[in-house]
Structure formats: structure tokens, C-alpha cells
Design an enzyme around this catalytic site. Structure first.
Site, PDB file in Angstrom:
ATOM      1  N   TYR A 142       3.861   3.639  -4.142  1.00  0.00           N
ATOM      2  CA  TYR A 142       3.752   3.443  -2.694  1.00  0.00           C
ATOM      3  C   TYR A 142       5.147   3.416  -2.101  1.00  0.00           C
ATOM      4  O   TYR A 142       6.042   2.760  -2.652  1.00  0.00           O
ATOM      5  CB  TYR A 142       3.031   2.121  -2.404  1.00  0.00           C
ATOM      6  CG  TYR A 142       2.953   1.767  -0.932  1.00  0.00           C
ATOM      7  CD1 TYR A 142       2.132   2.486  -0.063  1.00  0.00           C
ATOM      8  CD2 TYR A 142       3.686   0.702  -0.410  1.00  0.00           C
ATOM      9  CE1 TYR A 142       2.044   2.154   1.284  1.00  0.00           C
ATOM     10  CE2 TYR A 142       3.596   0.361   0.941  1.00  0.00           C
ATOM     11  CZ  TYR A 142       2.779   1.092   1.783  1.00  0.00           C
ATOM     12  OH  TYR A 142       2.703   0.756   3.109  1.00  0.00           O
ATOM     13  N   ASP A 237      13.167   4.291  -4.970  1.00  0.00           N
ATOM     14  CA  ASP A 237      12.608   3.313  -4.047  1.00  0.00           C
ATOM     15  C   ASP A 237      12.615   1.970  -4.768  1.00  0.00           C
ATOM     16  O   ASP A 237      11.723   1.663  -5.556  1.00  0.00           O
ATOM     17  CB  ASP A 237      11.187   3.729  -3.638  1.00  0.00           C
ATOM     18  CG  ASP A 237      10.580   2.738  -2.646  1.00  0.00           C
ATOM     19  OD1 ASP A 237      11.147   1.637  -2.465  1.00  0.00           O
ATOM     20  OD2 ASP A 237       9.536   3.067  -2.058  1.00  0.00           O
ATOM     21  N   LYS A 265      12.206  -6.060   1.212  1.00  0.00           N
ATOM     22  CA  LYS A 265      11.712  -7.286   0.591  1.00  0.00           C
ATOM     23  C   LYS A 265      12.815  -8.325   0.296  1.00  0.00           C
ATOM     24  O   LYS A 265      13.273  -8.980   1.226  1.00  0.00           O
ATOM     25  CB  LYS A 265      10.866  -6.938  -0.634  1.00  0.00           C
ATOM     26  CG  LYS A 265       9.660  -6.072  -0.200  1.00  0.00           C
ATOM     27  CD  LYS A 265       8.528  -5.967  -1.174  1.00  0.00           C
ATOM     28  CE  LYS A 265       7.317  -5.354  -0.496  1.00  0.00           C
ATOM     29  NZ  LYS A 265       6.997  -3.984  -0.812  1.00  0.00           N
TER      30      LYS A 265
HETATM   31  C1  PLP Z   1       6.721  -2.770   0.194  1.00  0.00           C
HETATM   32  C2  PLP Z   1       7.179  -1.428  -0.189  1.00  0.00           C
HETATM   33  C3  PLP Z   1       7.576  -0.454   0.753  1.00  0.00           C
HETATM   34  C4  PLP Z   1       7.394  -0.650   2.225  1.00  0.00           C
HETATM   35  O1  PLP Z   1       8.128  -1.701   2.738  1.00  0.00           O
HETATM   36  P1  PLP Z   1       7.636  -2.394   4.116  1.00  0.00           P
HETATM   37  O2  PLP Z   1       8.718  -3.381   4.401  1.00  0.00           O
HETATM   38  O3  PLP Z   1       6.308  -2.984   3.816  1.00  0.00           O
HETATM   39  O4  PLP Z   1       7.552  -1.311   5.124  1.00  0.00           O
HETATM   40  C5  PLP Z   1       8.134   0.718   0.292  1.00  0.00           C
HETATM   41  N1  PLP Z   1       8.280   0.946  -1.017  1.00  0.00           N
HETATM   42  C6  PLP Z   1       7.904   0.056  -1.954  1.00  0.00           C
HETATM   43  C7  PLP Z   1       8.140   0.356  -3.387  1.00  0.00           C
HETATM   44  C8  PLP Z   1       7.319  -1.147  -1.564  1.00  0.00           C
HETATM   45  O5  PLP Z   1       6.887  -1.999  -2.493  1.00  0.00           O
END
Ligand code: PLP
Length: 426
Positions: A142, A237, A265
Site C-alpha cells: 500500500y 516506501d 508515520k
Molecule cells: C500509511 C502508509 C502510507 C500512507 O500514509 P498516510 O499518512 O496514511 O497518507 C503510504 N505508504 C505506506 C507503506 C504506509 O504504510
């Protein structure tokens, strides 16, 4: 509980599905969502006054636990100085320096307000820098909710993607090629056939978003080698893994230097933030230095930046990673052992302080194997724990997290609840 049901029905009359982010609605496990009232350390108190040991931790940001004093203090002081200026502030410089210190590959950094924004912007930059349009992503990873990434695999192994959400244009989804995670062959084939069209490969270097799945030996190395050979960029990511699997994220742990990295995060210490960065020659294509436009009224917001900076400084000072991993190991091994004793087929997969209990006898290496997990069993497991005051993520395909506030006593209590859950619910 009564309180919660009432609150939820009120919520449903004004908020879509009663929530502001879909997974909070408990659709994957059924029942009424827990409304949080307050948190402290490893503990969460709900709107009805019930307490839980929290292993969801707001889906990852709270590596120091709820309401860590240094983070709270930094945020309060920053808010009192003025919540936002729309001008550069010293805190942003300090936070970017702190990030670069942990992630040497991020030679230049840009702060955003969410992980979604960071990823979306990094990919725009990748397309601009390469003059190519296609992005390779992996099924089950994701990367936020931007159009080009809400894409599922086409029917063949090498067909371009199809929309995974209503409202995503088919033409846009076709700009994304979706491959199975850990499948080196599929990546080789993709580059052989379409190498000249691929701008970037984006990957969760350790996956959190289908539950915890580790990169097979050689997988990340292959991505690095093939992208470099074909003139495409490698984008890590690390929104979950950054400052989580090591101070310097998965790229430190696996010793791979991506071209671009996305963070979120933990970097905001529980406040809304994202960041992307990487090679200087690439990042200098972003406005105001270059032609790639990207902006934000609240980007680098002083309150989020102060909280994030306090969090990262605490992590650098304490280096909690060894201890966190040990505690997580103890919990993961304990759960696996209980499952064995109860005759419940389960795999507990862990990386540093993140883990997932998959209800399947087989190793989970990609989205297809994750999907074989018994989600109904997970729902029963989840509700039994919830009842006993232990809060796991309310969905099978999510990572659970530990924080520096979790203690050996928390783990003991949790394992006791797990044993009872297996006895009662299976
Ligand atoms: C949480 C998450 C996102 C998106 O971040 P948001 O602050 O919720 O927009 C993107 N990539 C990964 C791997 C994530 O876990």
C-alpha cells in the site's frame, strides 16, 4: 460499551461509515469500533473507560507509545508559539537534518502533510526525471490513496493494472504495472519487455500492509540492480519501516541505497506529516529549483515538526531497536507456541517491532499466500483479545506494533490472553 454503540450510531449519521479512514470501521472483523478517549504509554482507554494494551498504536507512528512526555511537551510548546506561519521555520531544518542523518540516501528532503502525498510527489518526480510514465508496484503493498496507486494486478502476470477503487480512470491505472512481491522473475520479465517505459519501481522494503512480509534474500538487491541497469529509479516506501525496523529504516537493515525514499508515520511523532527525499540531482528538480510542482499550505507544520523532531531525537538517543526486537520476538514466539499447543494453524511473521499473526499453516511471502489466511479465525482471535483488554489491529492483513513503552509484564498479560483466546475461540 453502551457509550460506544451510541457514539457510533451518532457518528454514522454525520461521518461516512462513522469514521474518517475506512479500516477504523471494523468491517474486516465485525462489531462496533472502539472509540479512543485517551492513551498513555502502551495503554489505551476507550470512550466507555475500558483499558487495553495497544498493539495497533495508530497504525505505526507511536513507537514511543501514547503521549510520550518529550513529544507532547514539544508539540504543546510549538502550538503556543503559533501553529502555522506559511514561512520556513528552524524546526523544519532541524527535522530534515535529523532525517538525513539517519537516511544518508536522502540528500535533500521535502516535508508534506501525509505519507500519501509524499509517495505521490516522489513518483511525479520519478516520471519527470526519467521522462517515462510507467510505475511498477507490488500486489499487496500500500502506498497511500492516490489514483495511480489504487491499482490491482491485471489478469495476466504482465498486464498493466486495473483500477482498485471506483473513480480511478482506467487510463491512469494502466500507467501502473502490478507484480507479485518477492517474485524476481516477474520483475526481470517486466524490465525485459517494458524496460524503456518504466520510470520507477516502488516497494515497501519490508511489507506492513498485507501483514508483515519480509523481502526474500536477494529480492531488494535485484530491484536495485535492474532499476540501475535500465535507467529506472528505485523508490523505497518507508512510511512504516522508517525509524521502525532500524533508525535508518529498511535501507539501513538491508544495506540498499534507493534513489528516493518516502517517510511518514513515526517521522511526525503522532502528528500529520510525510517526507520524501533522495539523490540531490533528482530532488533539485522539485519546485522552486526545478520544474516538478509540489506544494502544501501546512507542509512542514511547526507543531508536527516539533513533535517529530522530539520523537526522532529520543530514538537516536535511546537506540531502542535491539530491546524492541527482543520483546517482539518473545511475544511472537509465545503466540506461535500457544497456537501450536492449541492445534491452530498459524504463522507469526515479525520484523523488528512489527508482526502479524496469519491464520495459515504456510509461510506468507506475497499477497496470494497472505490471502490464504483464515480471516474469520482472525476476527474471532481479535474479538477475544479485545474482550480481554488487548487491542490488535482490527484486520488480518495489517501489522501489529510494539512501542518502547511496552513492558515484559504487558507481554506476559498478552500471552495469557492469547492462550485464552485460542482455548475459547478455536
Ligand atoms: C500509511 C502508509 C502510507 C500512507 O500514509 P498516510 O499518512 O496514511 O497518507 C503510504 N505508504 C505506506 C507503506 C504506509 O504504510
Amino acid at each position: 460499551m453502551k457509550n460506544t454503540k451510541k457514539l457510533f450510531s451518532r457518528a454514522c449519521r454525520v461521518l461516512v461509515g462513522g469514521v474518517n479512514s475506512p479500516v477504523r470501521a471494523f468491517r474486516a472483523v465485525g462489531g462496533t469500533p472502539v472509540f479512543a478517549a485517551q492513551g498513555r504509554g502502551s495503554r489505551l482507554t476507550d470512550a466507555g473507560g475500558k483499558r487495553y494494551i495497544d498493539y495497533c498504536l495508530s497504525w505505526g507512528p507511536l513507537i514511543l507509545g501514547h503521549a510520550h512526555p518529550a513529544v507532547t511537551r514539544a508539540a504543546v510548546l510549538a502550538a503556543a508559539r503559533g501553529a502555522t506561519f506559511g514561512m520556513p521555520t528552524e524546526g523544519e531544518v532541524l527535522l530534515a537534518e535529523e532525517i538525513r542523518r539517519a537516511f544518508p540516501s536522502m540528500e535533500r528532503v521535502r516535508l508534506t502533510s501525509s505519507g500519501t502525498e509524499a509517495v505521490m510527489s516522489a513518483l511525479r518526480l520519478a516520471r519527470a526525471a526519467t521522462g517515462r510514465d510507467v510505475i511498477v508496484k507490488f500486489s499487496g503493498c500500500y502506498h497511500g490513496h492516490s489514483d495511480g496507486l489504487l491499482v490491482a494486478a491485471g489478469s495476466g502476470a504482465l498486464t498493466l493494472g486495473r483500477p482498485d477503487s471506483a473513480g480511478v480512470p482506467k487510463a491512469w491505472a494502466r500507467m501502473t504495472l502490478v507484480l507479485p512481491y518477492n517474485d524476481v522473475r516477474a520483475v526481470e520479465t517486466a524490465f525485459r519487455r517494458a524496460g524503456r517505459a518504466i520510470a520507477a519501481v516502488i516497494v515497501e522494503p519490508v511489507v506492513g500492509n498485507m501483514g508483515v512480509v519480509l523481502p526474500a534474500p536477494g529480492f531488494l538487491e535485484t530491484l536495485r540492480r535492474l532499476t540501475a541497469r535500465h535507467g529506472a529509479l528505485l523508490v523505497f516506501d518507508e512510511v512504516i519501516t522508517g525509524f521502525r525496523v532500524a533508525l535508518g529504516g529498511a535501507q539501513e537493515r538491508y544495506k540498499i541505497r534507493p534513489d528516493l525514499t518516502c517517510l511518514g508515520k513515526i517521522v511526525g511523532g503522532g502528528f500529520p506529516i510525510g517526507a520524501y527525499g533522495g539523490r540531490r540531482d533528482l530532488m533539485e528538480r522539485v519546485a522552486p529549483l526545478g520544474p516538478v510542482y509540489q506544494a502544501g499550505t501546512l507542509s512542514g507544520n511547526p507543531v508536527a515538526v516539533a513533535a517529530g523532531l522530539a520523537c526522532l531525537r529520543e530514538l537516536r538517543r535511546r537506540r531502542p531497536y535491539g530491546a524492541l526486537e527482543k520483546l517482539t520476538r518473545r511475544l511472537a514466539d509465545g503466540i506461535a507456541e500457544s497456537a501450536r499447543q492449541a492445534g491452530v494453524p498459524a504463522r507469526v511473521q515479525a520484523a523488528a517491532s512489527m508482526f502479524t499473526v496469519f491464520f495459515t499453516p504456510d509461510p506468507v511471502t506475497d499477497y496470494a499466500s497472505a490471502k490464504r489466511a483464515d480471516t474469520k479465525r482472525y476476527a474471532r482471535f481479535f474479538h477475544s483479545l479485545l474482550e480481554q483488554g488487548v487491542y490488535f489491529p482490527p484486520a488480518q492483513f495489517e501489522a501489529a506494533f510494539l512501542s518502547t513503552a511496552h513492558t515484559g509484564a504487558d507481554i506476559d498479560r498478552t500471552l495469557e490472553a492469547v492462550r485464552r483466546a485460542f482455548r475459547a475461540a478455536f
